[in-house]
Design a protein around this motif. Sequence first.
Motif: not given
Length: 180
Positions: A12-15, A20-23, A125-133
């Motif tokens: 799974h890819v998070a852009d 890109q972070l690969l899960f 990364l902003p906290d909102r991005v961490l929460v969304e991830l």
Amino acid sequence: MQKTFALHTEPHVADIGDTQLLFQPEVMGDDFMEAYTALRETQQASGVNPDELDGLDPEQLRRVSRGMRGFLAYLMLPESAELFTRLDVIKGGKVLKSFTDPEEADAYAAAVKGGGAKVTYHLRLPDRVLVELLEWTVSLFSGGQRPPTSSGGSAKASPPPGIRGTAVSPSKASTRARGR
């Protein structure tokens, strides 16, 4: 009767911006639940309600952020996990040394001559991005359901108080055609 079940084989890819972070393609349910439960227990043990982050002091927020990063890194492929958890010790705008262990980074920063060294994530990364991830990975690996250890896994709300009406609905109130 036969049923075929597909297994994800591609990561799974998070852009995120130009990164890109690969899960992992698949995470076994019990492994996911153990990691998620550990995340929740760590947050609660530090006196943090992960559903109410308003008003926390910076040290509590740092612990919550590190806990989320650890959980997310557990679900990533190794190269992405290393990038995601890398901590840089910075002084005067220069990276002095990088670490993957928060305690080692904190100890090194505290020992820097003259003080003033700061520990920051290499991939900020902003906290909102961490929460969304976090929300995205929970939906990926838990079948779209929040795990039962979370507050969203509690019982359904009780019906509203009062007596339920017994009136005929408007759609049934019209005169019916008599049967033949």
